[in-house]
Motif scaffolding. Structure first.
Motif, short mmCIF file in Angstrom:
data_model
loop_
_atom_site.label_atom_id
_atom_site.label_comp_id
_atom_site.label_asym_id
_atom_site.label_seq_id
_atom_site.Cartn_x
_atom_site.Cartn_y
_atom_site.Cartn_z
N THR A 125 8.20 -10.73 13.03
CA THR A 125 8.18 -11.67 14.15
C THR A 125 7.05 -12.68 14.00
OG1 THR A 125 9.11 -10.00 15.63
CG2 THR A 125 8.01 -11.88 16.66
N ILE A 126 5.87 -12.19 13.63
CA ILE A 126 4.73 -13.09 13.43
C ILE A 126 5.05 -14.10 12.33
CG2 ILE A 126 2.31 -13.22 12.72
CD1 ILE A 126 1.95 -10.41 13.93
N SER A 127 5.62 -13.61 11.23
CA SER A 127 5.96 -14.49 10.10
C SER A 127 6.91 -15.60 10.53
CB SER A 127 6.61 -13.67 8.98
OG SER A 127 5.74 -12.66 8.52
N ASN A 128 7.92 -15.24 11.31
CA ASN A 128 8.89 -16.23 11.77
C ASN A 128 8.24 -17.26 12.69
OD1 ASN A 128 10.98 -15.02 10.36
ND2 ASN A 128 11.64 -13.76 12.09
N GLU A 129 7.33 -16.79 13.54
CA GLU A 129 6.71 -17.68 14.53
C GLU A 129 5.80 -18.72 13.88
OE1 GLU A 129 6.73 -18.09 17.90
OE2 GLU A 129 8.40 -16.70 18.16
N VAL A 130 5.12 -18.33 12.80
CA VAL A 130 4.16 -19.26 12.17
C VAL A 130 4.66 -19.80 10.83
CG1 VAL A 130 2.15 -18.31 13.35
CG2 VAL A 130 2.87 -17.32 11.17
N ASN A 131 5.92 -19.48 10.51
CA ASN A 131 6.56 -20.03 9.31
C ASN A 131 5.81 -19.64 8.03
OD1 ASN A 131 8.58 -21.48 7.97
ND2 ASN A 131 7.41 -23.39 8.01
N LEU A 132 5.52 -18.35 7.91
CA LEU A 132 4.85 -17.82 6.72
C LEU A 132 5.69 -16.70 6.12
CD1 LEU A 132 1.17 -17.47 8.00
CD2 LEU A 132 2.03 -19.22 6.44
N THR A 133 5.44 -16.41 4.86
CA THR A 133 6.05 -15.22 4.27
C THR A 133 5.37 -13.98 4.87
OG1 THR A 133 4.47 -15.10 2.44
CG2 THR A 133 6.46 -16.45 2.11
N GLU A 134 6.03 -12.86 4.78
CA GLU A 134 5.43 -11.63 5.31
C GLU A 134 4.17 -11.26 4.53
OE1 GLU A 134 8.09 -8.39 5.98
OE2 GLU A 134 9.60 -9.64 6.98
N HIS A 135 4.16 -11.57 3.23
CA HIS A 135 2.97 -11.28 2.42
C HIS A 135 1.77 -12.08 2.92
CE1 HIS A 135 0.40 -10.55 -1.05
NE2 HIS A 135 0.26 -11.86 -1.19
N ARG A 136 1.96 -13.37 3.15
CA ARG A 136 0.85 -14.21 3.63
C ARG A 136 0.43 -13.82 5.04
NH1 ARG A 136 2.31 -20.38 2.22
NH2 ARG A 136 0.48 -20.70 3.57
N THR A 137 1.39 -13.40 5.84
CA THR A 137 1.06 -12.94 7.19
C THR A 137 0.19 -11.70 7.14
OG1 THR A 137 3.13 -13.85 8.07
CG2 THR A 137 2.03 -12.16 9.38
N ARG A 138 0.55 -10.75 6.27
CA ARG A 138 -0.26 -9.53 6.13
C ARG A 138 -1.67 -9.85 5.65
NH1 ARG A 138 4.77 -7.31 4.33
NH2 ARG A 138 5.46 -5.62 5.73
N LYS A 139 -1.78 -10.78 4.71
CA LYS A 139 -3.11 -11.16 4.20
C LYS A 139 -3.96 -11.77 5.31
CE LYS A 139 -4.35 -11.18 0.42
NZ LYS A 139 -5.15 -10.18 -0.34
N ALA A 140 -3.35 -12.59 6.14
CA ALA A 140 -4.08 -13.21 7.25
C ALA A 140 -4.53 -12.15 8.25
CB ALA A 140 -3.21 -14.25 7.95
N ILE A 141 -3.65 -11.21 8.56
CA ILE A 141 -3.98 -10.14 9.51
C ILE A 141 -5.09 -9.25 8.95
CG2 ILE A 141 -3.09 -8.03 10.58
CD1 ILE A 141 -0.44 -9.52 10.98
N GLU A 142 -5.01 -8.94 7.67
CA GLU A 142 -6.06 -8.12 7.04
C GLU A 142 -7.43 -8.78 7.19
OE1 GLU A 142 -4.91 -7.50 3.00
OE2 GLU A 142 -3.17 -6.25 3.52
N TRP A 143 -7.47 -10.08 6.95
CA TRP A 143 -8.74 -10.81 7.07
C TRP A 143 -9.23 -10.80 8.51
CZ3 TRP A 143 -10.84 -14.87 9.70
CH2 TRP A 143 -12.05 -15.39 9.22
N LEU A 144 -8.34 -11.05 9.46
CA LEU A 144 -8.71 -11.08 10.88
C LEU A 144 -9.23 -9.72 11.33
CD1 LEU A 144 -5.68 -13.16 12.23
CD2 LEU A 144 -8.07 -13.91 12.21
N CYS A 145 -8.64 -8.65 10.81
CA CYS A 145 -9.13 -7.30 11.15
C CYS A 145 -10.49 -7.04 10.51
CB CYS A 145 -8.13 -6.25 10.67
SG CYS A 145 -6.58 -6.17 11.60
N GLU A 146 -10.61 -7.39 9.26
CA GLU A 146 -11.85 -7.15 8.52
C GLU A 146 -13.03 -7.90 9.14
OE1 GLU A 146 -13.70 -8.35 4.17
OE2 GLU A 146 -11.53 -8.13 4.37
N LYS A 147 -12.77 -9.09 9.68
CA LYS A 147 -13.84 -9.93 10.24
C LYS A 147 -13.98 -9.76 11.76
CE LYS A 147 -14.38 -11.53 6.10
NZ LYS A 147 -15.44 -10.95 5.24
N HIS A 148 -13.27 -8.80 12.32
CA HIS A 148 -13.44 -8.41 13.74
C HIS A 148 -12.92 -9.43 14.75
CE1 HIS A 148 -15.94 -5.36 11.91
NE2 HIS A 148 -16.79 -6.28 11.47
#
Length: 270
Positions: free
Chosen positions: A53-76
């Motif tokens: 759902t996130i990928s569809n909303e922001v027009n990203l691949t699921e891989h890029r979406t996961r990478k973005a989420i990983e960074w957001l989690c890592e940086k609090h």
């Protein structure tokens, strides 16, 4: 241009629309703003969204979406909560403290994301209509650059229609079709006043903002005799001593803020 109102708003901390976090950009910025939009103004910050759902909303691949989420989690910026045999839940946190020298992020997870607690801890925020952060703004990085998004958010930060009739004229001033930008605005965004002016003009052309001619009148109850906004020029009986000021007005406004402005001016808003 007529004002569109919104009954649904969401909050984003003002630091997101500044140059405070230089690494919060592109995919990361868009995924974060989407989560803020979904959370709305809920204190718990919980966002129920699948990767798809996130990928569809922001027009990203699921891989890029996961990478973005990983960074957001890592940086609090967000926290991932795993659930048994269900999609993960993400919690939007109060933005971390950032040390630009060490490039270190320090979690503020212990701070409640409610309006009052954020103000008490000096974590100022912008309240945005849900509608303005939908569609192309998160999906089209060519049309909506990071700079445009940040300037757009800053305009809403300074947009007090009940106090100024639009964006604070001390921040964005319009005189005879010439626009002036405050040094603070330029510094906060980290770009030149001409760049900001170009974006504002683009927002006006695209229908996200407009120029409004307003009437300011001297406040008789103040010892400083400063002038204050009393209504739009087309709906106000102007006195010889009044001052006409052109302001930038966002074209989608939270309904409660517009109601406050109408009450304060006696309905003198076009």
């Amino acid at each position: 241009m007529p004002i569109n109102t919104s009954n649904h708003t969401f909050i984003v901390e003002r630091s997101i629309f500044s140059n405070t976090f230089p690494e919060l950009k592109e995919d990361r910025l868009r995924v974060y703003l989407l989560m803020c939009r979904v959370v709305g103004a809920k204190k718990d910050g919980i966002c129920f969204m699948s990767i798809k759902t996130i990928s569809n909303e922001v027009n990203l691949t699921e891989h890029r979406t996961r990478k973005a989420i990983e960074w957001l989690c890592e940086k609090h910026f967000i926290k991932k909560v795993r659930r048994w045999k269900q999609s993960n839940v993400y919690v939007v946190l109060v933005t971390p403290d950032y040390d630009p020298v060490k490039k270190q992020y320090y979690s503020n997870e212990d701070i409640d994301r409610g309006r009052l607690s954020m103000k008490d801890t000096l974590n100022g925020y912008v309240e945005l209509p849900v509608e303005v952060m939908a569609g192309s703004i998160l999906r089209d990085k060519t049309l909506w650059t990071d700079r445009k998004i940040r300037i757009f958010g800053q305009l809403y930060l300074y947009h007090w229609i009940d106090e100024f009739g639009g964006v604070d004229p001390k921040v964005v001033q319009v005189k005879k079709n010439t626009m002036y930008i405050s040094e603070l605005f330029s510094y906060t965004i980290g770009c030149s006043s001409q760049d900001i002016i170009s974006v504002i003009r683009w927002l006006i052309r695209e229908g996200f903002a407009s120029k409004a001619k307003t009437v300011y009148r001297q406040n008789p109850n103040s010892i400083f005799k400063e002038i204050q906004y009393i209504g739009d020029a087309v709906k106000t009986n102007k006195l010889p001593s009044d001052t006409l000021i052109d302001v930038i007005r966002m074209n989608c406004i939270p309904s409660l803020k517009l109601k406050n402005a109408i009450d304060r001016t006696g309905g003198r808003i076009a």
